[in-house]
Design a protein around this motif. Structure first.
Motif, mmCIF file in Angstrom:
data_model
loop_
_atom_site.group_PDB
_atom_site.id
_atom_site.type_symbol
_atom_site.label_atom_id
_atom_site.label_comp_id
_atom_site.label_asym_id
_atom_site.label_seq_id
_atom_site.Cartn_x
_atom_site.Cartn_y
_atom_site.Cartn_z
ATOM 1 N N GLN A 86 -9.467 -13.202 -28.735
ATOM 2 C CA GLN A 86 -9.621 -14.611 -28.388
ATOM 3 C C GLN A 86 -9.092 -14.870 -26.991
ATOM 4 O OE1 GLN A 86 -7.689 -17.032 -31.336
ATOM 5 N NE2 GLN A 86 -9.276 -16.697 -32.883
ATOM 6 N N GLU A 87 -9.827 -15.685 -26.257
ATOM 7 C CA GLU A 87 -9.383 -16.081 -24.918
ATOM 8 C C GLU A 87 -8.470 -17.294 -25.033
ATOM 9 O OE1 GLU A 87 -12.063 -16.314 -21.258
ATOM 10 O OE2 GLU A 87 -11.685 -18.439 -21.683
ATOM 11 N N GLN A 88 -7.331 -17.231 -24.363
ATOM 12 C CA GLN A 88 -6.401 -18.353 -24.333
ATOM 13 C C GLN A 88 -6.257 -18.831 -22.896
ATOM 14 O OE1 GLN A 88 -2.947 -16.524 -26.245
ATOM 15 N NE2 GLN A 88 -3.439 -17.592 -28.146
ATOM 16 N N VAL A 89 -6.330 -20.134 -22.709
ATOM 17 C CA VAL A 89 -6.283 -20.710 -21.367
ATOM 18 C C VAL A 89 -5.115 -21.676 -21.260
ATOM 19 C CG1 VAL A 89 -7.499 -22.098 -19.654
ATOM 20 C CG2 VAL A 89 -8.779 -20.488 -21.084
ATOM 21 N N GLY A 90 -4.305 -21.487 -20.244
ATOM 22 C CA GLY A 90 -3.226 -22.406 -19.932
ATOM 23 C C GLY A 90 -3.402 -22.919 -18.518
ATOM 24 N N THR A 91 -2.902 -24.108 -18.267
ATOM 25 C CA THR A 91 -3.062 -24.689 -16.930
ATOM 26 C C THR A 91 -1.740 -25.240 -16.420
ATOM 27 O OG1 THR A 91 -3.672 -26.862 -17.805
ATOM 28 C CG2 THR A 91 -5.455 -25.309 -17.361
ATOM 29 N N GLY A 92 -1.657 -25.339 -15.125
ATOM 30 C CA GLY A 92 -0.477 -25.887 -14.474
ATOM 31 C C GLY A 92 -0.791 -26.182 -13.025
ATOM 32 N N SER A 93 0.244 -26.240 -12.229
ATOM 33 C CA SER A 93 0.094 -26.557 -10.813
ATOM 34 C C SER A 93 0.795 -25.502 -9.962
ATOM 35 C CB SER A 93 0.685 -27.943 -10.505
ATOM 36 O OG SER A 93 0.111 -28.935 -11.319
ATOM 37 N N GLY A 94 0.527 -25.524 -8.681
ATOM 38 C CA GLY A 94 1.185 -24.644 -7.726
ATOM 39 C C GLY A 94 1.192 -25.307 -6.358
ATOM 40 N N VAL A 95 1.986 -24.750 -5.457
ATOM 41 C CA VAL A 95 2.105 -25.319 -4.116
ATOM 42 C C VAL A 95 1.852 -24.224 -3.083
ATOM 43 C CG1 VAL A 95 3.542 -26.656 -2.538
ATOM 44 C CG2 VAL A 95 3.901 -26.867 -5.006
ATOM 45 N N ILE A 96 0.890 -24.455 -2.191
ATOM 46 C CA ILE A 96 0.647 -23.513 -1.096
ATOM 47 C C ILE A 96 1.785 -23.641 -0.089
ATOM 48 C CG2 ILE A 96 -0.947 -22.779 0.716
ATOM 49 C CD1 ILE A 96 -3.184 -24.218 -0.818
ATOM 50 N N GLU A 113 17.395 -41.405 -3.566
ATOM 51 C CA GLU A 113 16.339 -41.189 -2.571
ATOM 52 C C GLU A 113 14.973 -41.186 -3.245
ATOM 53 O OE1 GLU A 113 14.977 -37.583 0.502
ATOM 54 O OE2 GLU A 113 17.026 -37.685 -0.270
ATOM 55 N N TRP A 114 13.984 -41.803 -2.586
ATOM 56 C CA TRP A 114 12.631 -41.835 -3.126
ATOM 57 C C TRP A 114 11.962 -40.474 -2.991
ATOM 58 C CZ3 TRP A 114 10.203 -45.430 -5.981
ATOM 59 C CH2 TRP A 114 10.763 -46.705 -6.022
ATOM 60 N N VAL A 115 11.229 -40.078 -4.043
ATOM 61 C CA VAL A 115 10.521 -38.794 -4.048
ATOM 62 C C VAL A 115 9.158 -38.975 -4.708
ATOM 63 C CG1 VAL A 115 12.548 -37.292 -4.028
ATOM 64 C CG2 VAL A 115 11.696 -38.170 -6.207
ATOM 65 N N LEU A 116 8.266 -38.028 -4.416
ATOM 66 C CA LEU A 116 6.937 -38.011 -5.026
ATOM 67 C C LEU A 116 6.756 -36.718 -5.804
ATOM 68 C CD1 LEU A 116 4.644 -39.176 -2.060
ATOM 69 C CD2 LEU A 116 5.742 -40.594 -3.795
ATOM 70 N N ALA A 117 6.159 -36.820 -6.990
ATOM 71 C CA ALA A 117 5.771 -35.642 -7.774
ATOM 72 C C ALA A 117 4.263 -35.515 -7.694
ATOM 73 C CB ALA A 117 6.224 -35.785 -9.219
ATOM 74 N N VAL A 118 3.780 -34.345 -7.255
ATOM 75 C CA VAL A 118 2.343 -34.131 -7.059
ATOM 76 C C VAL A 118 1.918 -32.931 -7.892
ATOM 77 C CG1 VAL A 118 0.499 -33.814 -5.379
ATOM 78 C CG2 VAL A 118 2.603 -34.994 -4.699
ATOM 79 N N GLY A 119 0.897 -33.132 -8.709
ATOM 80 C CA GLY A 119 0.446 -32.043 -9.564
ATOM 81 C C GLY A 119 -0.836 -32.371 -10.280
ATOM 82 N N ASN A 120 -1.082 -31.658 -11.400
ATOM 83 C CA ASN A 120 -2.339 -31.784 -12.134
ATOM 84 C C ASN A 120 -2.085 -32.018 -13.626
ATOM 85 O OD1 ASN A 120 -4.292 -30.770 -9.868
ATOM 86 N ND2 ASN A 120 -2.648 -29.267 -9.945
ATOM 87 N N PRO A 121 -1.433 -33.110 -13.990
ATOM 88 C CA PRO A 121 -1.174 -33.358 -15.416
ATOM 89 C C PRO A 121 -2.473 -33.579 -16.184
ATOM 90 C CG PRO A 121 -0.692 -35.322 -14.134
ATOM 91 C CD PRO A 121 -0.978 -34.230 -13.153
ATOM 92 N N TYR A 122 -2.532 -32.975 -17.378
ATOM 93 C CA TYR A 122 -3.720 -33.143 -18.228
ATOM 94 C C TYR A 122 -5.020 -32.819 -17.488
ATOM 95 C CZ TYR A 122 -0.223 -35.717 -20.925
ATOM 96 O OH TYR A 122 0.915 -36.086 -21.612
ATOM 97 N N ASN A 123 -4.949 -31.851 -16.560
ATOM 98 C CA ASN A 123 -6.105 -31.431 -15.756
ATOM 99 C C ASN A 123 -6.632 -32.534 -14.841
ATOM 100 O OD1 ASN A 123 -6.357 -28.703 -16.565
ATOM 101 N ND2 ASN A 123 -7.285 -29.352 -18.492
ATOM 102 N N GLY A 176 1.119 -29.956 -17.387
ATOM 103 C CA GLY A 176 0.180 -29.674 -16.302
ATOM 104 C C GLY A 176 0.805 -29.868 -14.936
ATOM 105 N N ASN A 177 1.895 -30.659 -14.880
ATOM 106 C CA ASN A 177 2.630 -30.840 -13.622
ATOM 107 C C ASN A 177 3.496 -29.635 -13.279
ATOM 108 O OD1 ASN A 177 2.638 -34.258 -13.963
ATOM 109 N ND2 ASN A 177 2.569 -33.387 -11.908
ATOM 110 N N SER A 178 3.783 -28.780 -14.260
ATOM 111 C CA SER A 178 4.665 -27.635 -14.028
ATOM 112 C C SER A 178 4.180 -26.797 -12.858
ATOM 113 C CB SER A 178 4.740 -26.755 -15.282
ATOM 114 O OG SER A 178 5.440 -27.395 -16.312
ATOM 115 N N GLY A 179 5.081 -26.486 -11.948
ATOM 116 C CA GLY A 179 4.743 -25.710 -10.766
ATOM 117 C C GLY A 179 4.312 -26.549 -9.592
ATOM 118 N N GLY A 180 4.195 -27.865 -9.794
ATOM 119 C CA GLY A 180 3.775 -28.754 -8.719
ATOM 120 C C GLY A 180 4.913 -29.113 -7.787
ATOM 121 N N ALA A 181 4.603 -29.952 -6.815
ATOM 122 C CA ALA A 181 5.546 -30.243 -5.739
ATOM 123 C C ALA A 181 6.348 -31.503 -6.011
ATOM 124 C CB ALA A 181 4.790 -30.416 -4.425
ATOM 125 N N LEU A 182 7.634 -31.434 -5.675
ATOM 126 C CA LEU A 182 8.479 -32.613 -5.555
ATOM 127 C C LEU A 182 8.808 -32.726 -4.076
ATOM 128 C CD1 LEU A 182 10.032 -34.817 -7.223
ATOM 129 C CD2 LEU A 182 12.055 -33.368 -6.959
#
Length: 466
Positions: free
Chosen positions: A99-109, A178-188, A223-229
């Motif tokens: 069976q193929e299993q697919v997981g998703t998350g985020s990353g930062v270049i 301090e103000w911050v932004l979270a950038v990612g791909n939650p729920y695709n 889905g935000n995991s691995g994204g940028a703060l």
């Protein structure tokens, strides 16, 4: 006409009388003035600090625009063989369905040539890793290296053009509020930006690995995991890693690996192929009201040294039991998370200025960090050390601590049987490595019994109570 003249004269007199009365009674030197009665007030032109959310005060658009193009969608594809125990039992069927299993998350270049940082748990056990950029282009990624303890992984894609990237900022300079932004791909949902403030720094949430998260109230979801703060300048100050939730979705707080720790791990992987861990060589715990009272000291903040590791940099520099670490390289140390978070940005042979309180006197000592492999701890007459690559391969383990020696008289008769055994858990808590075990043991009373699960030299599982 005469009538109107009289009205004009009366009006003028009324105005003069009113103005004169005001000057007499309420002006700076008037009867009802504050100066007449010794009352001091702030000047109307004194400087004030305006706090608000108007467009003139806050503007996240530049930071968002800089970041969304460098945050990517990470697709983890793995394959698992699922067997049917009924078919195996009745018909001797030994095959299985893949069976193929697919997981998703985020990353930062993080570089124009395609290096990407993400969380280790996002790409764990992946057979294939696919990266989708913000412009919808997709690439196959190569896994360069990981650090499971700090939950960081480094990927690489080969693009046909220079890529937009986000530069690392200095997470040590981040301020609470301090103000911050979270950038990612939650729920695709690609390129999602949320805003919040830094709620806390050096947050220890009981993770067996990192104990020094940046806590924010920026909305982070699966889905935000691995994204940028990022901060409002668009500098990368953290890698979003986890949330605190009873439901699995965001309910108020999220946590990010500080950029200084992530950057150090990435640099180690690129330069050495693995993570170089330096240790101070001290064991103990953070101070608070009850602990300080029990120890008979007045100070309630700092790291209290209970033991100094033999042959470590701390021992060579002269740190001793009873010293209280209050600063590292000038940075305040109030908790264990403060100490471990800072040391995790350093490598073996790096020098650190350690400011301590000793017998009420403040003193600064230069300590050279040791290699993590030499770190050992002793509890109840059992000396423990990290397992090495040979042990991991022999017993197919990726965690555990080895019994190095026995000095406990009650266990002396079993010393030959116990030496070399690998402890897997203590009171049902996984014994990840010596650093985590030392922290766990320091939280327990010497007279408290403990249940150990271990593997002996023959690979047999043993359970004992000491």
């Amino acid at each position: 006409m005469k009538k109107y003249s009289h009205l004009l004269i009366v009006s003028l007199l009324s105005g003069v009388i009113t103005l004169g009365a005001y000057k007499l009674l309420f002006d700076a030197d008037g009867y009802f003035s504050n100066a007449k009665h010794g009352i001091t007030t702030s000047a109307t032109n004194s400087p004030t600090k305006n706090v608000g959310l108007s467009a003139e005060v806050l503007d996240f658009t530049d930071a968002a625009e800089k970041t969304i193009h460098s945050v990517v969608h990470v697709k983890n594809v793995s394959y698992k063989t699922v067997s049917n125990p009924m078919l195996e039992y009745f018909y001797g069927y030994k095959g299985g369905q893949t069976q193929e299993q697919v997981g998703t998350g985020s990353g930062v270049i993080i570089s124009a040539d395609g290096y990407i940082v993400t969380n280790n748990h996002v790409v764990k056990d992946a057979s294939e890793i696919e990266i989708t950029l913000n412009n919808k282009k997709t690439y196959k990624a190569k896994l360069i290296g990981t650090d499971s303890k700090m939950d960081i992984a480094l990927l690489k894609i080969d693009a046909d053009e220079p890529l937009p990237y986000t530069a690392f900022g200095n997470s040590d300079s981040v301020k609470i509020g301090e103000w911050v932004l979270a950038v990612g791909n939650p729920y695709n949902l690609t390129s999602t930006v949320t805003a919040g403030i830094v709620s806390a720094k050096a947050r220890d949430i009981g993770s067996s690995g990192i104990q020094s998260f940046i806590q924010t109230d920026a909305a982070v979801n699966p889905g935000n995991s691995g994204g940028a703060l990022v901060n409002t300048r668009g500098d990368l100050i953290g890698i979003n890693t986890m949330i605190s939730s009873m439901t699995g979705s965001y309910v108020g707080y999220s946590f990010a690996v500080p950029s200084n720790i992530a950057r150090k791990i990435i640099e180690d992987i690129m330069e050495y192929g693995n993570v170089q861990r330096g240790i101070l060589g001290v064991e103990g715990g953070e101070l608070n009201g009850p602990v300080s009272k029990e120890l008979g000291i007045n100070q309630t903040e700092g790291f209290y040294i209970k033991n100094v590791t033999k042959k470590s940099g701390a021992e060579k520099a002269g740190l001793t039991k009873g010293d209280i670490i209050v600063k590292l390289d000038g940075q305040n140390i109030a908790t264990y998370a403060d100490l471990s978070g800072y040391i995790n940005t350093k490598r073996p042979n790096d020098s650190v200025e350690v400011t301590i309180m000793r017998n009420g006197t403040k003193k600064t000592i230069l300590v050279t960090l040791s290699k993590n492999e030499f770190f050992s701890t002793e509890f109840k007459g059992i000396e423990l050390e990290n397992i090495d690559a040979t042990d991991k391969k022999k017993f197919r383990l990726d965690y555990g601590v080895k019994i190095k020696s026995i000095t406990n008289d009650n266990l002396a008769q079993y010393a030959d049987e116990l030496k070399g055994n690998i402890i897997l858990s203590i009171d049902n808590v996984k014994a990840k490595d010596i650093e985590q075990v030392a922290k766990l043991l320091n939280s327990k009373d010497e007279n408290q019994s403990m249940r150990l699960e271990m593997i002996n030299k023959n690979g047999e599982v043993l359970r004992i109570i000491i």
